[in-house]
Design a protein around this motif. Sequence first.
Motif, mmCIF file in Angstrom:
data_model
loop_
_atom_site.group_PDB
_atom_site.id
_atom_site.type_symbol
_atom_site.label_atom_id
_atom_site.label_comp_id
_atom_site.label_asym_id
_atom_site.label_seq_id
_atom_site.Cartn_x
_atom_site.Cartn_y
_atom_site.Cartn_z
ATOM 1 N N THR A 174 -4.765 59.314 77.703
ATOM 2 C CA THR A 174 -3.879 58.674 78.672
ATOM 3 C C THR A 174 -3.525 57.249 78.259
ATOM 4 O O THR A 174 -2.461 56.739 78.605
ATOM 5 N N GLU A 175 -4.440 56.613 77.524
ATOM 6 C CA GLU A 175 -4.209 55.247 77.054
ATOM 7 C C GLU A 175 -5.166 54.973 75.901
ATOM 8 O O GLU A 175 -6.201 55.636 75.756
ATOM 9 N N VAL A 176 -4.802 54.006 75.069
ATOM 10 C CA VAL A 176 -5.653 53.576 73.961
ATOM 11 C C VAL A 176 -5.675 52.058 73.955
ATOM 12 O O VAL A 176 -4.630 51.413 74.088
ATOM 13 N N GLU A 177 -6.860 51.471 73.812
ATOM 14 C CA GLU A 177 -7.001 50.027 73.733
ATOM 15 C C GLU A 177 -7.605 49.653 72.388
ATOM 16 O O GLU A 177 -8.707 50.108 72.050
ATOM 17 N N VAL A 178 -6.904 48.842 71.632
ATOM 18 C CA VAL A 178 -7.405 48.371 70.343
ATOM 19 C C VAL A 178 -7.961 46.962 70.552
ATOM 20 O O VAL A 178 -7.203 46.004 70.714
ATOM 21 N N LEU A 179 -9.273 46.843 70.552
ATOM 22 C CA LEU A 179 -9.924 45.557 70.780
ATOM 23 C C LEU A 179 -10.132 44.784 69.484
ATOM 24 O O LEU A 179 -10.298 43.562 69.514
ATOM 25 N N ALA A 180 -10.140 45.503 68.368
ATOM 26 C CA ALA A 180 -10.296 44.882 67.039
ATOM 27 C C ALA A 180 -9.187 45.438 66.139
ATOM 28 O O ALA A 180 -9.345 46.518 65.568
ATOM 29 N N PRO A 181 -8.065 44.748 66.023
ATOM 30 C CA PRO A 181 -6.926 45.251 65.244
ATOM 31 C C PRO A 181 -7.281 45.657 63.818
ATOM 32 O O PRO A 181 -6.680 46.598 63.275
ATOM 33 N N ALA A 182 -8.278 45.002 63.213
ATOM 34 C CA ALA A 182 -8.648 45.330 61.830
ATOM 35 C C ALA A 182 -9.223 46.732 61.715
ATOM 36 O O ALA A 182 -9.289 47.286 60.609
ATOM 37 N N ALA A 183 -9.634 47.323 62.835
ATOM 38 C CA ALA A 183 -10.205 48.670 62.799
ATOM 39 C C ALA A 183 -9.144 49.740 62.554
ATOM 40 O O ALA A 183 -9.479 50.869 62.196
ATOM 41 N N VAL A 184 -7.873 49.398 62.752
ATOM 42 C CA VAL A 184 -6.792 50.370 62.583
ATOM 43 C C VAL A 184 -6.221 50.252 61.169
ATOM 44 O O VAL A 184 -5.603 49.248 60.822
ATOM 45 N N ARG A 185 -6.443 51.276 60.360
ATOM 46 C CA ARG A 185 -5.954 51.251 58.979
ATOM 47 C C ARG A 185 -4.435 51.408 58.939
ATOM 48 O O ARG A 185 -3.745 50.708 58.228
ATOM 49 N N PHE A 186 -3.928 52.373 59.659
ATOM 50 C CA PHE A 186 -2.482 52.592 59.767
ATOM 51 C C PHE A 186 -2.237 53.570 60.902
ATOM 52 O O PHE A 186 -3.139 54.342 61.243
ATOM 53 N N PRO A 187 -1.038 53.484 61.533
ATOM 54 C CA PRO A 187 0.022 52.472 61.350
ATOM 55 C C PRO A 187 -0.410 51.156 61.993
ATOM 56 O O PRO A 187 -1.614 50.928 62.159
ATOM 57 N N SER A 188 0.514 50.309 62.375
ATOM 58 C CA SER A 188 0.166 49.055 63.041
ATOM 59 C C SER A 188 -0.488 49.383 64.380
ATOM 60 O O SER A 188 -0.240 50.448 64.963
ATOM 61 N N PRO A 189 -1.345 48.495 64.901
ATOM 62 C CA PRO A 189 -1.998 48.783 66.185
ATOM 63 C C PRO A 189 -1.043 49.200 67.304
ATOM 64 O O PRO A 189 -1.329 50.184 68.002
ATOM 65 N N PRO A 190 0.110 48.517 67.506
ATOM 66 C CA PRO A 190 1.017 48.991 68.562
ATOM 67 C C PRO A 190 1.525 50.403 68.306
ATOM 68 O O PRO A 190 1.617 51.216 69.240
ATOM 69 N N ASP A 191 1.848 50.717 67.055
ATOM 70 C CA ASP A 191 2.326 52.064 66.733
ATOM 71 C C ASP A 191 1.199 53.090 66.847
ATOM 72 O O ASP A 191 1.425 54.239 67.234
ATOM 73 N N PHE A 192 0.002 52.671 66.482
ATOM 74 C CA PHE A 192 -1.172 53.540 66.607
ATOM 75 C C PHE A 192 -1.353 53.958 68.070
ATOM 76 O O PHE A 192 -1.546 55.138 68.377
ATOM 77 N N ILE A 193 -1.259 52.982 68.966
ATOM 78 C CA ILE A 193 -1.392 53.271 70.399
ATOM 79 C C ILE A 193 -0.280 54.211 70.862
ATOM 80 O O ILE A 193 -0.529 55.188 71.578
ATOM 81 N N ALA A 194 0.941 53.933 70.436
ATOM 82 C CA ALA A 194 2.082 54.757 70.845
ATOM 83 C C ALA A 194 1.968 56.185 70.341
ATOM 84 O O ALA A 194 2.374 57.137 71.026
ATOM 85 N N GLU A 195 1.407 56.351 69.135
ATOM 86 C CA GLU A 195 1.260 57.691 68.566
ATOM 87 C C GLU A 195 0.253 58.534 69.346
ATOM 88 O O GLU A 195 0.365 59.763 69.393
ATOM 89 N N LEU A 196 -0.733 57.892 69.970
ATOM 90 C CA LEU A 196 -1.787 58.632 70.658
ATOM 91 C C LEU A 196 -1.554 58.787 72.154
ATOM 92 O O LEU A 196 -1.985 59.780 72.750
ATOM 93 N N ARG A 197 -0.897 57.815 72.763
ATOM 94 C CA ARG A 197 -0.721 57.853 74.214
ATOM 95 C C ARG A 197 0.010 59.130 74.648
ATOM 96 O O ARG A 197 1.085 59.451 74.155
ATOM 97 N N GLY A 198 -0.610 59.884 75.543
ATOM 98 C CA GLY A 198 0.004 61.101 76.070
ATOM 99 C C GLY A 198 -0.200 62.340 75.212
ATOM 100 O O GLY A 198 0.218 63.434 75.607
ATOM 101 N N ARG A 199 -0.870 62.195 74.040
ATOM 102 C CA ARG A 199 -1.063 63.337 73.154
ATOM 103 C C ARG A 199 -2.367 64.064 73.505
ATOM 104 O O ARG A 199 -3.375 63.447 73.831
ATOM 105 N N SER A 200 -2.344 65.376 73.382
ATOM 106 C CA SER A 200 -3.526 66.197 73.628
ATOM 107 C C SER A 200 -4.253 66.491 72.326
ATOM 108 O O SER A 200 -3.628 66.643 71.267
ATOM 109 N N VAL A 201 -5.569 66.583 72.418
ATOM 110 C CA VAL A 201 -6.401 66.932 71.266
ATOM 111 C C VAL A 201 -6.546 68.449 71.241
ATOM 112 O O VAL A 201 -6.990 69.053 72.222
ATOM 113 N N ILE A 202 -6.180 69.074 70.135
ATOM 114 C CA ILE A 202 -6.214 70.541 70.081
ATOM 115 C C ILE A 202 -7.314 71.078 69.158
ATOM 116 O O ILE A 202 -7.618 72.275 69.188
#
Length: 285
Positions: free
Chosen positions: A24-52
């Motif tokens: 439902t939401e993703v919070e990046v508290l340490a931006p360096a933890a995200v290898r790719f894409p950028s943290p904002p794009d990382f959040i957008a890619e996951l928000r609303g997606r289901s794990v299958i």
Amino acid sequence: MAEVPEVEIIVRDLRQAVVGRRFTEVEVLAPAAVRFPSPPDFIAELRGRSVIAASRRAKFILLSLADGKTLAIHFMLWGDLKLRPLGSERPPATLVVFCLEGGEELQLTDTLGYARVAVGRASELAARLKLEELGPEALDDTFTPEVLARQLRRRGSPLKTVLLNQRVLAGLGNRDADESLWHAGLDPRRLASSLTTEEVARLHRAIRHVLEEGLSLRGTQKDLFGIQGQAKHRRNVFGRTGAPCPRCTTPVSHLRIGGRNTHWCASCQPTEGAPAEPPAQSSLL
């Protein structure tokens, strides 16, 4: 320290508790933890997606998403993933929080701050995370003594170094390499290419035994739900420099091989000659 048994336990827990649910939401508290894409794009890619689906490649946790992309998580040395009620207190070492429908959240923590995440198409992850370069999985049914022999045959480096080479064998960590060599009665300084067919078979059995034992005891760390695994981090020789070998009471030796701390019994793991007698608790040799 998360090695293959610890990571595999988390993957199995994720299949039980997270597959079929939506971020439902993703919070990046340490931006360096995200290898790719950028943290904002990382959040957008996951928000609303289901794990299958949830799977593992070496020490990478791979969560397949409904849109065809995959979330990759790597604990590095001391990373951890916990499922907690939504809005729970976040430890200071929290790097990323994945909020799930149903009122829970996944907290990725790492006291050293090295754990990493990434999201992308399978082909992008394979290329950028070098997944396509990894060797065979030691827990797969396709991993046979013949496969191990082929991987070791042309390697003129010490056994310990070769076993930690992810292109040779995917995911075997420092602890489990030391324990496997102890069970197999093989000196970690031996050249990988010097092993006989019988020694390769012993090593194959030892690797499978060590990993499967770790799985049966649910690893050395707490699982996704916070329940402590029963496997001991310090086992027969790993991390036990100077302590008596459980098999023969010879003090455990220590040396850095290929930059990694290595532990073995000089008596039970001879450089040359006949293999040592098996320990009382093992029938691997």
